[in-house]
Design a protein around this motif. Structure first.
Motif, short mmCIF file in Angstrom:
data_model
loop_
_atom_site.label_atom_id
_atom_site.label_comp_id
_atom_site.label_asym_id
_atom_site.label_seq_id
_atom_site.Cartn_x
_atom_site.Cartn_y
_atom_site.Cartn_z
N GLY A 79 -10.54 4.77 -6.17
CA GLY A 79 -11.80 5.27 -6.72
C GLY A 79 -11.66 6.28 -7.83
N SER A 103 0.81 -1.23 0.00
CA SER A 103 0.00 0.00 0.00
C SER A 103 0.84 1.28 0.00
N ARG A 150 -10.67 8.41 2.21
CA ARG A 150 -11.30 7.34 1.45
C ARG A 150 -10.46 6.07 1.53
N LEU A 151 -9.15 6.22 1.40
CA LEU A 151 -8.25 5.06 1.49
C LEU A 151 -8.33 4.43 2.87
N ASP A 152 -8.37 5.25 3.90
CA ASP A 152 -8.47 4.74 5.26
C ASP A 152 -9.73 3.89 5.46
N ARG A 153 -10.82 4.29 4.81
CA ARG A 153 -12.08 3.54 4.94
C ARG A 153 -12.00 2.17 4.26
N THR A 154 -11.16 2.06 3.21
CA THR A 154 -11.04 0.79 2.51
C THR A 154 -10.04 -0.09 3.19
N ASP A 176 -8.14 1.65 -8.88
CA ASP A 176 -9.38 1.01 -8.43
C ASP A 176 -9.55 1.19 -6.92
N LYS A 177 -8.50 0.94 -6.17
CA LYS A 177 -8.54 1.07 -4.71
C LYS A 177 -8.89 2.49 -4.29
#
Length: 178
Positions: free
Chosen positions: A137, A96, A174-178, A134-135
């Motif tokens: 968005g 990541s 947003r990344l933290d939520r995924t 994709d990750k």
């Protein structure tokens, strides 16, 4: 980017030549001379950064250089956009690092810098980079035929974008939520 990192950068590039080769831009015949050294490359990037055309970043892991992310083509006026390009060492892929770096830099561009749009263009065969957009968005906006010269030929690229209004809370959130 620091001049004293030349040895590390050269080792990374040599160790990852096969990993990066299929995705790295090349100059077509008559396209000028590529930077022949790390010092020459950072000199060019720093000059472009001072002119507001680019922003080079080093990707790190435990304070060790493991890749690079460059903001290119910064455009102001009515467009207010830029393009991102990046690479990470194969030894650090899948951790990541790249999505985190893209999210951090995108947030910086869309908030602090004041751009409206960030674009990433990826060869259709580059599954690792496609996972990044994709990750995060990013929205695919089309196929650019024969978009960039890579490995001796003009290659198609899938084009993705993210607009400031797509991530009102920021891309890192947003990344933290995924």
């Amino acid at each position: 980017m620091r001049r004293r990192d030349a040895r590390t950068w050269s080792r990374l590039r040599a160790d990852n030549a096969a990993w990066l080769g299929p995705w790295e831009a090349t100059l077509p015949r008559g396209g000028g001379q590529p930077a022949t050294s790390y010092v020459g490359m950072i000199g060019t990037l720093r000059r472009r950064a001072r002119m507001g055309q680019a922003m080079p970043f080093v990707l790190t892991w435990d304070d060790e250089m493991v890749g690079m992310l460059t903001v290119n083509g910064i455009t102001w006026g009515s467009a207010r956009w830029a393009a991102l390009g990046y690479w990470v060492a194969s030894s650090h892929a899948g951790r990541s690092i790249t999505p985190t770096a893209v999210a951090l830099v995108t947030d910086h561009l869309l908030t602090t810098v004041g751009l409206h749009r960030v674009e990433i263009s990826i060869r259709p065969e580059n599954a690792a980079s496609l996972r990044v957009v994709d990750k995060l968005g990013f929205t695919e906006i089309g196929l650019a035929k024969r978009y960039l010269h890579i490995a001796g030929d003009w290659r198609d690229h899938r084009v993705f974008q993210l607009l400031a209004e797509d991530v009102p809370g920021g891309l890192v959130a947003r990344l933290d939520r995924t």
